[in-house]
Structure formats: C-alpha cells, structure tokens
Design a protein around this motif. Structure first.
Motif, PDB file in Angstrom:
ATOM      1  N   VAL A 168       0.843  -1.196   0.000  1.00  0.00           N
ATOM      2  CA  VAL A 168       0.000   0.000   0.000  1.00  0.00           C
ATOM      3  C   VAL A 168       0.879   1.246   0.000  1.00  0.00           C
ATOM      4  CG1 VAL A 168      -1.711   1.328   1.295  1.00  0.00           C
ATOM      5  CG2 VAL A 168      -1.907  -1.169   1.158  1.00  0.00           C
ATOM      6  N   GLN A 169       1.881   1.279   0.904  1.00  0.00           N
ATOM      7  CA  GLN A 169       2.796   2.417   0.953  1.00  0.00           C
ATOM      8  C   GLN A 169       3.584   2.551  -0.357  1.00  0.00           C
ATOM      9  OE1 GLN A 169       2.004   0.689   3.774  1.00  0.00           O
ATOM     10  NE2 GLN A 169       1.125   2.558   4.623  1.00  0.00           N
ATOM     11  N   GLY A 170       4.060   1.421  -0.859  1.00  0.00           N
ATOM     12  CA  GLY A 170       4.808   1.462  -2.103  1.00  0.00           C
ATOM     13  C   GLY A 170       3.958   1.955  -3.259  1.00  0.00           C
ATOM     14  N   GLY A 171       2.713   1.493  -3.320  1.00  0.00           N
ATOM     15  CA  GLY A 171       1.814   1.946  -4.373  1.00  0.00           C
ATOM     16  C   GLY A 171       1.532   3.437  -4.287  1.00  0.00           C
ATOM     17  N   GLN A 172       1.469   3.967  -3.064  1.00  0.00           N
ATOM     18  CA  GLN A 172       1.213   5.397  -2.890  1.00  0.00           C
ATOM     19  C   GLN A 172       2.333   6.242  -3.492  1.00  0.00           C
ATOM     20  OE1 GLN A 172      -1.177   4.745   1.352  1.00  0.00           O
ATOM     21  NE2 GLN A 172       0.775   5.809   1.330  1.00  0.00           N
ATOM     22  N   THR A 173       3.564   5.770  -3.416  1.00  0.00           N
ATOM     23  CA  THR A 173       4.675   6.543  -3.981  1.00  0.00           C
ATOM     24  C   THR A 173       4.670   6.517  -5.504  1.00  0.00           C
ATOM     25  OG1 THR A 173       6.248   4.674  -3.994  1.00  0.00           O
ATOM     26  CG2 THR A 173       6.098   5.980  -1.967  1.00  0.00           C
ATOM     27  N   LEU A 174       3.823   5.681  -6.101  1.00  0.00           N
ATOM     28  CA  LEU A 174       3.797   5.534  -7.567  1.00  0.00           C
ATOM     29  C   LEU A 174       2.587   6.197  -8.219  1.00  0.00           C
ATOM     30  CD1 LEU A 174       4.810   1.755  -7.752  1.00  0.00           C
ATOM     31  CD2 LEU A 174       6.258   3.701  -8.357  1.00  0.00           C
ATOM     32  N   ILE A 175       1.743   6.859  -7.425  1.00  0.00           N
ATOM     33  CA  ILE A 175       0.483   7.350  -7.994  1.00  0.00           C
ATOM     34  C   ILE A 175       0.706   8.430  -9.046  1.00  0.00           C
ATOM     35  CG2 ILE A 175      -0.952   6.689  -6.037  1.00  0.00           C
ATOM     36  CD1 ILE A 175      -0.817   9.551  -5.026  1.00  0.00           C
ATOM     37  N   TYR A 176       1.783   9.190  -8.957  1.00  0.00           N
ATOM     38  CA  TYR A 176       2.065  10.193  -9.983  1.00  0.00           C
ATOM     39  C   TYR A 176       2.967   9.641 -11.083  1.00  0.00           C
ATOM     40  CZ  TYR A 176      -0.170  14.118  -7.648  1.00  0.00           C
ATOM     41  OH  TYR A 176      -1.107  14.962  -7.102  1.00  0.00           O
ATOM     42  N   THR A 177       3.635   8.536 -10.804  1.00  0.00           N
ATOM     43  CA  THR A 177       4.520   7.933 -11.797  1.00  0.00           C
ATOM     44  C   THR A 177       3.736   7.058 -12.770  1.00  0.00           C
ATOM     45  OG1 THR A 177       6.295   7.896 -10.164  1.00  0.00           O
ATOM     46  CG2 THR A 177       6.598   6.542 -12.125  1.00  0.00           C
ATOM     47  N   ILE A 178       2.811   6.273 -12.238  1.00  0.00           N
ATOM     48  CA  ILE A 178       2.044   5.336 -13.064  1.00  0.00           C
ATOM     49  C   ILE A 178       0.789   5.991 -13.630  1.00  0.00           C
ATOM     50  CG2 ILE A 178       0.708   3.198 -13.018  1.00  0.00           C
ATOM     51  CD1 ILE A 178       2.765   2.064 -11.088  1.00  0.00           C
ATOM     52  N   ALA A 179       0.110   6.789 -12.819  1.00  0.00           N
ATOM     53  CA  ALA A 179      -1.099   7.470 -13.295  1.00  0.00           C
ATOM     54  C   ALA A 179      -0.714   8.752 -14.017  1.00  0.00           C
ATOM     55  CB  ALA A 179      -2.018   7.769 -12.122  1.00  0.00           C
ATOM     56  N   LYS A 180      -1.353   9.019 -15.134  1.00  0.00           N
ATOM     57  CA  LYS A 180      -1.028  10.196 -15.936  1.00  0.00           C
ATOM     58  C   LYS A 180      -2.161  11.236 -15.959  1.00  0.00           C
ATOM     59  CE  LYS A 180       2.954   8.553 -16.997  1.00  0.00           C
ATOM     60  NZ  LYS A 180       4.164   9.133 -16.372  1.00  0.00           N
ATOM     61  N   ASN A 181      -3.259  10.948 -15.296  1.00  0.00           N
ATOM     62  CA  ASN A 181      -4.347  11.923 -15.214  1.00  0.00           C
ATOM     63  C   ASN A 181      -5.144  11.667 -13.933  1.00  0.00           C
ATOM     64  OD1 ASN A 181      -6.367   9.816 -15.850  1.00  0.00           O
ATOM     65  ND2 ASN A 181      -5.513   9.951 -17.934  1.00  0.00           N
ATOM     66  N   GLU A 182      -6.113  12.544 -13.688  1.00  0.00           N
ATOM     67  CA  GLU A 182      -6.870  12.470 -12.441  1.00  0.00           C
ATOM     68  C   GLU A 182      -7.661  11.176 -12.306  1.00  0.00           C
ATOM     69  OE1 GLU A 182      -8.562  13.208  -8.809  1.00  0.00           O
ATOM     70  OE2 GLU A 182      -6.861  14.207  -9.770  1.00  0.00           O
ATOM     71  N   SER A 183      -8.281  10.709 -13.374  1.00  0.00           N
ATOM     72  CA  SER A 183      -9.081   9.487 -13.293  1.00  0.00           C
ATOM     73  C   SER A 183      -8.210   8.273 -12.988  1.00  0.00           C
ATOM     74  CB  SER A 183      -9.857   9.269 -14.592  1.00  0.00           C
ATOM     75  OG  SER A 183      -8.981   9.086 -15.687  1.00  0.00           O
ATOM     76  N   GLU A 184      -7.005   8.223 -13.559  1.00  0.00           N
ATOM     77  CA  GLU A 184      -6.101   7.102 -13.274  1.00  0.00           C
ATOM     78  C   GLU A 184      -5.603   7.169 -11.839  1.00  0.00           C
ATOM     79  OE1 GLU A 184      -4.278   6.047 -17.708  1.00  0.00           O
ATOM     80  OE2 GLU A 184      -3.036   7.138 -16.260  1.00  0.00           O
TER      81      GLU A 184
END
Length: 376
Positions: free
Chosen positions: A31-47
């Motif tokens: 969960v913590q690791g995924g949080q650090t990737l939210i701007y790296t993997i997601a490219k827009n607000e919906s993602e």
C-alpha cells in the motif's frame, strides 16, 4: 496445554508470532509502495483515482497489522517496548506521524469542501509511502546493529544521544535495510496494480516500474544480507546471560537452524519469481509469489535476530544492557494467557482473506468509480 510449556518455549513461541506479524506487515506495505507511484504510473486524475481507491481498500490492513505487531511486542516482550519506545521516541513519533497523515488522507482526499485540495493529501500519501517504509526498515536494522541505550538495575532506560533513535540513520547497514523495504514496497505496489486495476496502460507502466525498482532493491538488499552474514553479531551465554560479540554470528545462526535457512532461500526465490514472471510473462498474479516470498524472507530475518542465543535488541552503549527474548519477556502466566488468545489468529487471518477476495473479485475500473458512492 500452554501452561505445561517451559518459560523458554513460550518465549520462543511468541517470538515466532511477533516475527510472523512483522513479516505480514512488510508484505502489506505494498500500500505504501503503491502510494509513492500514484504520480509515476497514473497520468491523469481518473487514473490517480483508480490507483488511490484500489489501495484505499487495503490501507486499513497495513495499519491494523502494524498496531497488532506493536501490541503483541508490548505484551510478550514489554522490556523491549519500554526501552525502544521510551528511549528512541523520536523515530517512533516520526513513524506514527507518517501513518497518521495516511489515515487522514484517505478520509479527506475526496471530501466535499476539502480546502487543502486533493493534491495535498496525495502528497501526504507519498510521504507516508516513502518515509514510513524507510524509517521502519531503518529501525528494524538496529536489531542487528544495536542502539545507543543502557539500562540500570531497575531496567530504567537511558538514551545516550539526544537524537532518540534517529541516529540509526548514521549506520549505513540500517539505512540499506530501510531502502530495501522502500523499493520492495514499490515493487509490491506495482505488482498489486497489475493484479487489481482494469487498465492496459496502468499495467504497462506498472511493469516498467518493476524494472526500475528491482535494480536498486537488489543492490541494497544484497548489500544488507551479505554484510549481515559477514559481520560480528551479539550473542549471549544462556547459562549466565552475559552478552558478547561473536564473529559471523548471523551466519552461524543460519547454519545452526537449517530450516530457517531454507525459509530464507525459498522466500528470496519467491520474490524474484514474482518479479521475473511479471516482467517476462506479463502475468498479473506476481503479487502472490512476491508477497509470499516477502513474508518468508522477513520471517527468517526476524528468527535469526532472536533465536540461537542472540540478543535481538543490542546495546552499543552498554553491551550487557542488550535485550534477549529471555531477558525482555513477560511472565510465564502472561505468556500462557496470551497464547490461548493467539489460537484465534488463524480465524482472523481467514476472515481477512475472505474480505480481501470479496473486494478483489473483479478488477477496479473507471466505470466502477463513476458508479461507486464512496470514493477515496
């Protein structure tokens, strides 16, 4: 049943339980690791909303396991709890702070009239993912490298630095473990996205992040593991309780406990298999291989820290103040009563598994977010 066990057997039983809870917690830091990737993997607000919500369904598992781990440690080995939390309180307060802002972020990110804005809470999630994992890994590193405390005859703790635990970052071996946990959490987070989100773009970007994070993870973890095997360790004489330094102590522990060595090797292979299969075969179930491997690996590390006449919380200020499972444990009565309570643990784990399967019966999608009444 448990009342017929010796004090040492009960101490070993509870060290196994504490070790297992710690290992499960490290797995759940996806969960913590995924949080650090939210701007790296997601490219827009919906993602980003997709990623935050698939993690939001699991963040309470991580938080609850951390609290349970701390509670089990307090009840079974209270002298460690009072020594570490009573002396190294700055590092524990820092960890608590970064986990509190996580809980606040999931609660308020999408609340109406959120005057801080969603981006502020997303930054909080990233801070929790980065500093929460690094600090916990660094703190656990002191199990192998020692801390700056001493105890008097009344077991009152004196901390020998004004940094109150934060000085652990000055030992690179501690930091290497912290960074290993950080990059492992990011790997597990990427694997979880591949398993839980219905999006080809997110799948492809998560797969790419596996490569980027596996390399530094292997560098730091192999450094930590090789140096651990080669370094002096903190042993004690079971007859007198005297603590002394022993060359290659943790290597000796692995050789003296071949089952633990097998658990460690199987765990490492499981992590590598989960990563490799997800990169080369583009499968979505790598999280389960890497997750099981993480649990086994961390479990083995905890066992070599506390078993085979090893001081699990050594003191660099006063060697004889070092804590062992014998010295730090609760009374026979307390350990016995707690052991009966521990029989409910498998039922709790089974319930968590059932809830997990129900939540992840199908991958999260944009359509679901549009229909969902509660969005993180």
């Amino acid at each position: 049943m448990f009342e017929n066990l010796s004090q040492l057997a009960l101490q070993q039983y509870w060290w196994v339980i504490v070790s297992l809870l710690g290992a499960l917690f490290v797995f759940l830091t996806f969960v913590q690791g995924g949080q650090t990737l939210i701007y790296t993997i997601a490219k827009n607000e919906s993602e980003r909303t997709l990623l935050v919500n698939t993690l939001g369904r699991k963040w309470e598992f991580t938080f609850t396991t951390l609290v349970t781990f701390g509670g089990a440690f307090f009840a079974s080995f209270p002298l460690f709890y009072s020594t570490s939390f009573g002396g190294a309180y700055w590092v524990w307060l820092a960890i608590l702070f970064f986990f509190v802002i996580q809980a606040v972020s999931y609660e308020y990110r999408k609340k109406p009239a959120n005057f801080l804005g969603a981006k502020t809470y997303e930054v909080f999630l990233i801070l929790n993912g980065a500093f929460g994992t690094i600090l916990i890994g660094t703190a656990v590193g002191t199990f192998f490298n020692g801390a700056m405390f001493s105890l008097n005859q009344m077991n009152q703790v004196s901390w020998e630095t004004s940094y109150r635990g934060l000085e652990a970052v000055l030992t690179f071996h501690n930091v290497a473990l912290g960074l290993s946990v950080f990059f492992l959490a990011r790997i597990l987070g990427a694997l979880y996205f591949m398993n839980s989100v219905e999006s080809d773009d997110i799948f492809a970007r998560s797969q790419k992040q596996l490569i980027y994070n596996t390399i530094p993870f292997l560098v730091f973890f192999l450094y930590f593991l090789i140096w651990l095997i080669l370094k002096e360790g903190y042993a004690y004489d079971p007859a007198t309780g005297e603590v002394f330094m022993e060359k290659f102590k943790y290597l000796h522990n692995l050789l003296a406990m071949p089952l633990v060595l097998v658990i460690l090797l199987v765990g490492v292979v499981g992590v590598l298999w989960g990563i490799g299969s997800s990169i080369l075969k583009t499968v979505s179930n790598g999280i389960w291989f890497a997750g099981a491997g993480t649990v086994l690996t961390v479990f083995a590390l905890f066992l070599i820290a506390g078993f085979n006449n090893t001081a699990f919380y050594p003191s660099n200020a006063d060697l004889q103040s070092s804590l062992t499972i014998v010295k730090a444990s609760s009374s026979h009565f307390t350990l016995t009563a707690m052991s009966y309570v521990s029989l409910f643990v498998p039922f709790v784990i089974a319930y968590i598994w059932w809830v997990w399967k129900a939540m992840n019966s199908k991958k999260i999608s944009d359509e679901e977010m549009q229909e969902e009444s509660h969005v993180y």
